[in-house]
Design a protein around this motif. Structure first.
Motif, PDB file in Angstrom:
ATOM      1  N   ASP A  31      15.862  -8.439   9.272  1.00 25.99           N
ATOM      2  CA  ASP A  31      16.702  -8.444  10.608  1.00 25.99           C
ATOM      3  C   ASP A  31      15.776  -8.592  11.378  1.00 25.99           C
ATOM      4  OD1 ASP A  31      18.563  -8.028  12.375  1.00 25.99           O
ATOM      5  OD2 ASP A  31      19.547  -6.878  11.627  1.00 25.99           O
ATOM      6  N   ALA A  32      15.913  -9.627  12.746  1.00 28.19           N
ATOM      7  CA  ALA A  32      15.057  -9.873  13.673  1.00 28.19           C
ATOM      8  C   ALA A  32      14.986  -8.516  14.720  1.00 28.19           C
ATOM      9  CB  ALA A  32      15.621 -11.015  14.591  1.00 28.19           C
ATOM     10  N   LYS A  33      16.233  -7.753  14.776  1.00 27.80           N
ATOM     11  CA  LYS A  33      16.157  -6.437  15.490  1.00 27.80           C
ATOM     12  C   LYS A  33      15.399  -5.350  14.831  1.00 27.80           C
ATOM     13  CE  LYS A  33      20.227  -7.842  17.882  1.00 27.80           C
ATOM     14  NZ  LYS A  33      21.687  -7.499  18.168  1.00 27.80           N
ATOM     15  N   ASP A  34      14.968  -5.367  13.718  1.00 25.87           N
ATOM     16  CA  ASP A  34      14.510  -4.518  12.608  1.00 25.87           C
ATOM     17  C   ASP A  34      13.039  -4.663  12.593  1.00 25.87           C
ATOM     18  OD1 ASP A  34      13.873  -2.305  11.199  1.00 25.87           O
ATOM     19  OD2 ASP A  34      15.044  -2.974   9.321  1.00 25.87           O
ATOM     20  N   HIS A  35      12.293  -3.693  13.315  1.00 28.55           N
ATOM     21  CA  HIS A  35      10.964  -3.808  13.229  1.00 28.55           C
ATOM     22  C   HIS A  35      10.018  -2.712  12.728  1.00 28.55           C
ATOM     23  CE1 HIS A  35      11.074  -6.796  16.455  1.00 28.55           C
ATOM     24  NE2 HIS A  35      11.971  -5.964  17.177  1.00 28.55           N
ATOM     25  N   HIS A  36      10.932  -2.060  11.648  1.00 28.39           N
ATOM     26  CA  HIS A  36      10.130  -1.124  10.728  1.00 28.39           C
ATOM     27  C   HIS A  36       9.944  -1.911   9.516  1.00 28.39           C
ATOM     28  CE1 HIS A  36      12.728   1.290  13.572  1.00 28.39           C
ATOM     29  NE2 HIS A  36      11.499   2.032  13.498  1.00 28.39           N
ATOM     30  N   PRO A  37       8.645  -1.491   8.780  1.00 27.12           N
ATOM     31  CA  PRO A  37       8.439  -1.781   7.531  1.00 27.12           C
ATOM     32  C   PRO A  37       9.277  -1.382   6.336  1.00 27.12           C
ATOM     33  CG  PRO A  37       6.798  -0.304   8.231  1.00 27.12           C
ATOM     34  CD  PRO A  37       7.647  -0.443   9.316  1.00 27.12           C
ATOM     35  N   TRP A  38       9.437  -2.384   5.404  1.00 28.13           N
ATOM     36  CA  TRP A  38      10.282  -2.098   4.244  1.00 28.13           C
ATOM     37  C   TRP A  38       9.698  -0.822   3.616  1.00 28.13           C
ATOM     38  CZ3 TRP A  38       9.771  -3.025  -1.219  1.00 28.13           C
ATOM     39  CH2 TRP A  38      10.670  -2.635  -1.819  1.00 28.13           C
ATOM     40  N   GLU A  73      -5.173  -9.398 -22.931  1.00 27.13           N
ATOM     41  CA  GLU A  73      -4.116  -8.606 -22.780  1.00 27.13           C
ATOM     42  C   GLU A  73      -4.529  -7.238 -22.070  1.00 27.13           C
ATOM     43  OE1 GLU A  73      -2.222  -8.072 -26.423  1.00 27.13           O
ATOM     44  OE2 GLU A  73      -2.250 -10.076 -27.173  1.00 27.13           O
ATOM     45  N   LYS A  74      -5.975  -7.010 -22.155  1.00 31.66           N
ATOM     46  CA  LYS A  74      -6.566  -5.953 -21.504  1.00 31.66           C
ATOM     47  C   LYS A  74      -6.334  -6.206 -19.830  1.00 31.66           C
ATOM     48  CE  LYS A  74     -10.376  -3.095 -20.680  1.00 31.66           C
ATOM     49  NZ  LYS A  74     -12.061  -3.001 -21.003  1.00 31.66           N
ATOM     50  N   GLY A  75      -6.530  -7.387 -19.496  1.00 25.69           N
ATOM     51  CA  GLY A  75      -6.285  -7.668 -18.078  1.00 25.69           C
ATOM     52  C   GLY A  75      -7.747  -7.647 -17.313  1.00 25.69           C
ATOM     53  N   GLU A  76      -7.553  -7.935 -15.921  1.00 28.51           N
ATOM     54  CA  GLU A  76      -8.515  -7.952 -15.197  1.00 28.51           C
ATOM     55  C   GLU A  76      -8.176  -6.922 -14.154  1.00 28.51           C
ATOM     56  OE1 GLU A  76     -11.028 -10.876 -11.937  1.00 28.51           O
ATOM     57  OE2 GLU A  76      -9.722 -11.767 -13.514  1.00 28.51           O
ATOM     58  N   THR A  77      -8.752  -6.173 -13.706  1.00 30.62           N
ATOM     59  CA  THR A  77      -8.411  -5.006 -12.614  1.00 30.62           C
ATOM     60  C   THR A  77      -9.336  -5.216 -11.396  1.00 30.62           C
ATOM     61  OG1 THR A  77      -7.443  -3.477 -14.063  1.00 30.62           O
ATOM     62  CG2 THR A  77      -7.844  -2.648 -12.083  1.00 30.62           C
ATOM     63  N   VAL A  78      -8.531  -5.358 -10.228  1.00 23.10           N
ATOM     64  CA  VAL A  78      -9.650  -5.588  -8.924  1.00 23.10           C
ATOM     65  C   VAL A  78      -9.000  -4.853  -8.152  1.00 23.10           C
ATOM     66  CG1 VAL A  78     -10.309  -7.933  -9.584  1.00 23.10           C
ATOM     67  CG2 VAL A  78      -8.283  -7.537  -8.016  1.00 23.10           C
ATOM     68  N   PRO A  79      -9.634  -4.242  -6.990  1.00 22.14           N
ATOM     69  CA  PRO A  79      -9.296  -3.432  -5.899  1.00 22.14           C
ATOM     70  C   PRO A  79      -8.193  -4.327  -5.165  1.00 22.14           C
ATOM     71  CG  PRO A  79     -11.596  -3.144  -5.627  1.00 22.14           C
ATOM     72  CD  PRO A  79     -11.005  -4.173  -6.986  1.00 22.14           C
ATOM     73  N   ALA A  80      -7.094  -3.597  -4.523  1.00 21.91           N
ATOM     74  CA  ALA A  80      -5.968  -4.424  -3.826  1.00 21.91           C
ATOM     75  C   ALA A  80      -5.670  -3.480  -2.578  1.00 21.91           C
ATOM     76  CB  ALA A  80      -4.807  -4.566  -4.713  1.00 21.91           C
ATOM     77  N   SER A  81      -5.363  -4.350  -1.468  1.00 22.10           N
ATOM     78  CA  SER A  81      -4.861  -3.832  -0.354  1.00 22.10           C
ATOM     79  C   SER A  81      -3.437  -3.992  -0.011  1.00 22.10           C
ATOM     80  CB  SER A  81      -5.531  -4.402   1.037  1.00 22.10           C
ATOM     81  OG  SER A  81      -5.226  -5.753   0.885  1.00 22.10           O
ATOM     82  N   ARG A  82      -2.881  -3.184   0.301  1.00 21.92           N
ATOM     83  CA  ARG A  82      -1.353  -3.039   0.447  1.00 21.92           C
ATOM     84  C   ARG A  82      -0.708  -3.087   2.086  1.00 21.92           C
ATOM     85  NH1 ARG A  82       2.977   0.356   1.424  1.00 21.92           N
ATOM     86  NH2 ARG A  82       4.757   0.440  -0.042  1.00 21.92           N
ATOM     87  N   PHE A  83       0.334  -4.243   2.078  1.00 25.58           N
ATOM     88  CA  PHE A  83       0.846  -4.393   3.380  1.00 25.58           C
ATOM     89  C   PHE A  83       2.425  -4.448   3.098  1.00 25.58           C
ATOM     90  CE2 PHE A  83       2.955  -7.249   6.252  1.00 25.58           C
ATOM     91  CZ  PHE A  83       2.655  -6.739   7.434  1.00 25.58           C
ATOM     92  N   ALA A  84       2.938  -3.608   3.892  1.00 25.28           N
ATOM     93  CA  ALA A  84       4.610  -3.267   4.124  1.00 25.28           C
ATOM     94  C   ALA A  84       5.092  -4.386   5.112  1.00 25.28           C
ATOM     95  CB  ALA A  84       4.843  -1.925   4.223  1.00 25.28           C
ATOM     96  N   GLY A  85       5.880  -5.304   4.902  1.00 23.65           N
ATOM     97  CA  GLY A  85       6.331  -5.973   5.745  1.00 23.65           C
ATOM     98  C   GLY A  85       7.808  -5.532   5.821  1.00 23.65           C
ATOM     99  N   ARG A  86       8.461  -6.500   6.740  1.00 23.89           N
ATOM    100  CA  ARG A  86       9.977  -6.038   6.828  1.00 23.89           C
ATOM    101  C   ARG A  86      10.935  -6.384   5.965  1.00 23.89           C
ATOM    102  NH1 ARG A  86      10.488  -9.036  12.191  1.00 23.89           N
ATOM    103  NH2 ARG A  86      12.337  -9.636  11.148  1.00 23.89           N
TER     104      ARG A  86
END
Length: 146
Positions: A31-38, A73-86
C-alpha cells in the motif's frame, strides 16, 4: 465559474473522500501509504522453498542460502543478506552459477505436483535465469490438501 471547471475542481475532493475511507488496518502489503517493512517472516526464521520444471529447492536463514537440485541433493550454501520490503522479503547471495536473489511474497501457492498448500510464493533468480516456486516456515507451514 462554468459547469466543466466546477466538475474538474470537485474531482480532487471526491478522490480525497474515497481515499479517506480506508483505515490503516485495511492496508495491504505494498500500500502506497504504508512505509513499514513487511514482518511476516522474522529475521531469525528459516524459509524452505521448492520448485518444479526443473526440480529445485533449498532453504535460507541465519546459516545462509542453500540451493539444491536433483543432481546436487546436498546443495550449495552461501552467505545471504536479507532485505524486508513492503510486500515481502528477499535474500541475496552469490552461487557458483552467479548472483542469486530469492524473493518471498505472502500469497497462497501450489507446487502443481501435489495437494500441498504453501503460504508463500518464491521467485529465485540465478544470473539471468528465473525460477518460480513455493515456500514455508515453521511458523507458517505447508499443509496437505483435502
Amino acid at each position: 465559474m462554468s459547469r466543466p471547471s466546477l466538475c474538474l475542481s470537485a474531482l480532487p475532493l471526491a478522490l480525497l473522500a474515497v481515499a479517506a475511507c480506508h483505515s490503516p488496518a485495511e492496508r495491504v502489503p505494498g500500500d502506497a501509504k504504508d512505509h513499514h517493512p513487511w514482518n511476516g517472516i522474522a529475521a531469525g526464521e528459516t524459509v524452505r522453498f521448492l520448485g518444479t520444471e526443473p526440480f529445485w529447492g533449498g532453504s535460507v536463514g541465519p546459516e545462509g542460502l542453500t540451493y539444491t537440485t536433483p543432481g546436487n541433493e546436498k546443495g550449495e550454501t552461501v552467505p545471504a543478506s536479507r532485505f524486508a520490503g513492503r510486500g515481502g522479503v528477499s535474500f541475496s547471495g552469490t552461487l557458483a552459477a552467479g548472483a542469486a536473489t530469492l524473493v518471498v511474497t505472502p500469497a497462497p501457492c501450489s507446487d502443481g505436483m501435489s495437494d500441498a498448500h504453501y503460504p508463500f510464493i518464491v521467485t529465485l533468480q540465478i544470473g539471468s535465469e528465473t525460477r518460480n516456486g513455493c515456500g514455508w516456515t515453521d511458523r507458517r507451514p505447508r499443509s496437505s490438501g483435502g
